[in-house]
Design a protein around this motif. Structure first.
Motif, short mmCIF file in Angstrom:
data_model
loop_
_atom_site.label_atom_id
_atom_site.label_comp_id
_atom_site.label_asym_id
_atom_site.label_seq_id
_atom_site.Cartn_x
_atom_site.Cartn_y
_atom_site.Cartn_z
N THR A 198 75.82 28.85 -2.79
CA THR A 198 76.64 28.44 -3.73
C THR A 198 78.08 28.46 -3.15
OG1 THR A 198 75.30 28.71 -5.59
CG2 THR A 198 77.81 28.34 -5.97
N GLU A 199 78.26 29.66 -2.54
CA GLU A 199 79.65 30.09 -2.07
C GLU A 199 80.07 29.20 -0.75
OE1 GLU A 199 82.25 31.74 -3.22
OE2 GLU A 199 80.64 32.10 -5.13
N VAL A 200 79.21 28.69 0.14
CA VAL A 200 79.37 27.71 1.19
C VAL A 200 79.61 26.45 0.85
CG1 VAL A 200 77.92 26.71 3.08
CG2 VAL A 200 77.76 29.36 2.81
N ILE A 201 78.77 25.96 -0.38
CA ILE A 201 79.28 24.61 -0.90
C ILE A 201 80.60 24.70 -1.28
CG2 ILE A 201 78.54 23.01 -2.95
CD1 ILE A 201 76.70 23.24 -0.43
N ARG A 202 81.20 25.72 -2.17
CA ARG A 202 82.47 25.75 -2.45
C ARG A 202 83.61 26.10 -1.38
NH1 ARG A 202 81.46 29.90 -7.68
NH2 ARG A 202 80.20 28.38 -8.84
N ALA A 203 83.23 26.26 -0.21
CA ALA A 203 84.09 26.56 1.01
C ALA A 203 84.62 27.85 0.77
CB ALA A 203 85.11 25.17 1.05
N SER A 204 83.86 28.90 0.14
CA SER A 204 84.41 30.32 0.08
C SER A 204 83.45 31.10 1.14
CB SER A 204 83.90 30.70 -1.40
OG SER A 204 84.71 32.05 -1.39
#
Length: 106
Positions: free
Chosen positions: A67-73
């Protein structure tokens, strides 16, 4: 396990139940613990089934990283990945200590 160890315990006067808990179970414990640790490592690193089955209350570490990778975090994803990696390494070290082995073979 060698049956002669159980036979020796019984011939020295221990009951079969006491023999099971004092001899057989103690000798099986490292293998059971090693199997449990390896299963746990596989379970915490499994992403595909986690993505399909997770809900808001049951979000796993793998899903949180995704999820964090998808959010670019990427910073948060890297921190979570580090925690997951350290947890996996710790579990593997415990596996090697419990099993007495120096490699993982099937």
């Amino acid at each position: 396990l060698s049956p002669s160890l159980e036979e020796a315990s019984i011939s020295l006067g221990a009951s079969p139940l006491k023999t099971f808990f004092k001899v057989t179970a103690v000798m099986m414990l490292p293998g059971v613990m090693s199997g449990a640790i390896l299963s746990w490592i596989t379970a915490i690193n499994e992403l595909s089934s986690s993505v399909i089955l997770f809900t808001g209350a049951t979000k796993t570490m793998s899903v949180a990283i995704y999820t964090e990778v998808i959010r670019a975090s990427y910073g948060t994803a890297a921190a979570l990945s580090t925690i997951l990696t350290l947890t996996t390494i710790t579990a593997m070290v415990i596996f090697f200590k419990v099993s007495g082995r120096h490699d993982v073979t099937l």
